[in-house]
Design an enzyme around this catalytic site. Structure first.
Site, PDB file in Angstrom:
ATOM      1  N   ASN A 150       0.823  -1.176   0.171  1.00 27.71           N
ATOM      2  CA  ASN A 150      -0.011  -0.017   0.124  1.00 27.71           C
ATOM      3  C   ASN A 150       1.006   1.261   0.006  1.00 27.71           C
ATOM      4  O   ASN A 150       0.533   2.263  -0.486  1.00 27.71           O
ATOM      5  CB  ASN A 150      -0.947  -0.063   1.081  1.00 27.71           C
ATOM      6  CG  ASN A 150      -0.311  -0.062   2.505  1.00 27.71           C
ATOM      7  OD1 ASN A 150       0.779  -0.779   2.713  1.00 27.71           O
ATOM      8  ND2 ASN A 150      -0.759   0.583   3.494  1.00 27.71           N
ATOM      9  N   GLU A 248       3.814  -5.203  12.386  1.00 23.55           N
ATOM     10  CA  GLU A 248       2.669  -4.020  12.140  1.00 23.55           C
ATOM     11  C   GLU A 248       1.543  -4.899  11.347  1.00 23.55           C
ATOM     12  O   GLU A 248       1.914  -4.897  10.250  1.00 23.55           O
ATOM     13  CB  GLU A 248       3.295  -2.884  11.711  1.00 23.55           C
ATOM     14  CG  GLU A 248       2.431  -1.863  11.710  1.00 23.55           C
ATOM     15  CD  GLU A 248       2.075  -1.128  10.493  1.00 23.55           C
ATOM     16  OE1 GLU A 248       0.701  -1.105  10.210  1.00 23.55           O
ATOM     17  OE2 GLU A 248       2.936  -0.635  10.063  1.00 23.55           O
ATOM     18  N   CYS A 282      -3.276   1.435   6.473  1.00 27.75           N
ATOM     19  CA  CYS A 282      -3.717   0.704   7.549  1.00 27.75           C
ATOM     20  C   CYS A 282      -4.086   1.665   8.674  1.00 27.75           C
ATOM     21  O   CYS A 282      -4.781   1.244   9.683  1.00 27.75           O
ATOM     22  CB  CYS A 282      -2.355  -0.400   8.318  1.00 27.75           C
ATOM     23  SG  CYS A 282      -0.782   0.684   8.526  1.00 27.75           S
TER      24      CYS A 282
END
Length: 480
Positions: A150, A248, A282
């Site tokens: 992303n 993460e 995110c």
């Protein structure tokens, strides 16, 4: 058609198998390059190179390390427009977003950690009359860095830079979906004079190349950003091997809007927090909870702004939302919109695939989607969608807002909108999230730690936390 190459032992090279994976441009739906389909053989080559390079790199002076890292940052800066165009083409994000966020942040990551290496210090403690204790921090050795699709170069450099600064050698794998800027980084590292074997970038599938990194016994630490389920698989392999882990993972982030907020600022910034990068960050706020007296006014203003957003060609300066990263992800997002309808949700705007004309007629686009009328416990409000889809839900009390905000298994980020300072501190303390923004969103200081709680991850990165992760602490006690 251009073939992306692995970067192993300072050399750009084909995968051992000579196999490649098609790389699609999301905005057009067409293959425009090919990615190495690397396997354990290529990972072993990278580990061998890193093992040879480690003794010298770990003893390289801090100033010399700093100068090389600054040259890497300068190399990206010198090819700024090329990196921006590559990131946009590979990911589907708009050119202006790549130019404003992704590439500048990657440059900043290298520059920040080049400097941080000069200021990273160890603790010492005197035991009066008996001894002095001090902490010696040494590089872990060979570390594995696996980054997502992303924010490709942004998050790739977020891992690589502190690992380099602390004297480690690296075997890194970018996402096979967005590999191109990592390939350009390989070229910059060669130009900057990074010693052979210090950084090795191996492209390929997560289940093949990624798994080979995770299970290799000589790779002592794994830094991974990606989905929670993948994180579980990584932990199941790496934890029994006693590797250091920084994970993460996913997020389903709450936004809490109180009636006393700065209304115009709250609407503007929560729209931004919902749909930046097509909602494929995110940290995006995908669940918006609004205090009931403000609900209808907020909903009306929010919808008005969302309807004004343009979905279009990422190369068009007037475009607000570009393409979804892949056809598979587009189908996943659309399936959640269909699920929301089944669960009783009302689509206030969007909710459909967007078909464009011209070069983007076969691209992967979805209109920004806003849904209301869903129970906070339903799947749409509990599961990570990772696309341009948000839900609006009213609340009556602070306690109710916190119950809904904390109801998910995730705990990555959140934002709170209120002008009541006492409430801001009180709610921030109770929100189960690794980062809480108050009256802002995505305002990051590289000196601060970053990481999730609950199923959003293990460990922290950013600032000196990353430097600590990539080092081993040893206590030295000297008796008087």
């Amino acid at each position: 058609m251009e073939k992306i190459l692995n970067y192993i032992n300072g050399v750009l090279q084909e995968p051992h198998s000579k196999g490649y994976i098609d790389n699609y441009e999301p905005a057009t739906g067409k293959v425009y390059s090919q990615v190495p389909d690397s396997d354990s053989y290529d990972i072993q080559q990278a580990v061998d190179a890193a093992r040879i390079a480690f003794p010298d790199w770990s003893k390289t002076g801090l100033e010399e390390r700093m100068m090389i890292m600054l040259k890497i940052a300068d190399g990206i800066q010198a090819r700024f427009d090329e990196f921006v165009a590559a990131e946009s083409k590979d990911n589907g994000k708009t050119l202006q977003l790549a130019a404003a966020m992704d590439i500048p942040r990657a440059i900043s990551n290298f520059r920040f950690y080049a400097s941080a290496a000069q200021h990273f210090s160890s603790e010492s403690y005197q035991t009066p009359g008996l001894a002095i204790n001090y902490t010696l921090r040494q590089p872990v050795g060979i570390v594995g860095c696996i980054s997502p699709w992303n924010l490709p170069l942004y998050l790739f450099s977020w891992k690589i830079a502190p690992a380099l600064a602390t004297g480690n050698c690296i075997v890194a794998k970018p996402s096979e979906i967005t590999p191109y800027t990592a390939y350009l980084l390989s070229q910059v590292c060669i130009e900057a004079g990074l010693p052979q074997g210090v950084l090795n970038i191996v492209h390929g599938l997560g289940g093949k190349a990624g798994q080979a990194i995770i299970e290799h016994p000589d790779i002592k630490a794994i830094s991974f950003t990606g989905g929670t389920e993948t994180g579980k698989r990584i932990a199941s392999t790496a934890a029994p091997m006693f590797k250091k882990l920084s994970l993460e993972l996913g997020g389903k982030n709450p936004t809490l809007v109180f009636a006393d907020c700065d209304f115009e600022e709250a609407v503007q910034q929560t729209v931004r927090a919902s749909f930046t990068n097509q909602g494929e960050i995110c940290l995006c706020g995908s669940r918006i909870f609004i205090e009931r007296p403000l609900y209808e006014k907020y909903k009306s203003a929010f919808i008005e702004r969302v309807k004004a957003m343009k979905v279009g060609d990422p190369n068009d300066p007037s475009t607000n939302l570009g393409a979804i990263v892949s056809i598979q992800h587009q189908q996943k997002v659309l399936s959640y919109i269909a699920l929301a309808k089944q669960e009783g949700g009302k689509i206030l705007t969007g909710g459909e695939e967007v078909k464009l004309d011209g070069r983007c007629k076969e691209g992967y686009f979805i209109s920004p989607t806003v849904i209301e009328g869903l129970d906070y416990t339903c799947r749409t409000q509990q599961e990570e969608i990772f696309g341009p889809v948000v839900t609006l839900t009213p609340f009556d009390t602070e306690e109710e807002a916190l119950t809904m905000a904390n109801s998910v298994k995730y705990g990555l980020a959140s934002s709170i909108w209120t002008n009541d300072l006492k409430r801001a501190h009180r709610v921030a303390e109770k929100v189960e999230a690794g980062i809480v923004w108050i009256n802002c969103w995505l305002l990051r200081d590289l000196r601060t730690p970053f990481g999730g709680v609950k199923s959003s991850g293990v460990g922290s990165e950013g600032g000196f936390e990353a430097m600590k992760f990539f080092t081993e602490a040893r206590n030295i006690c000297i008796k008087n």
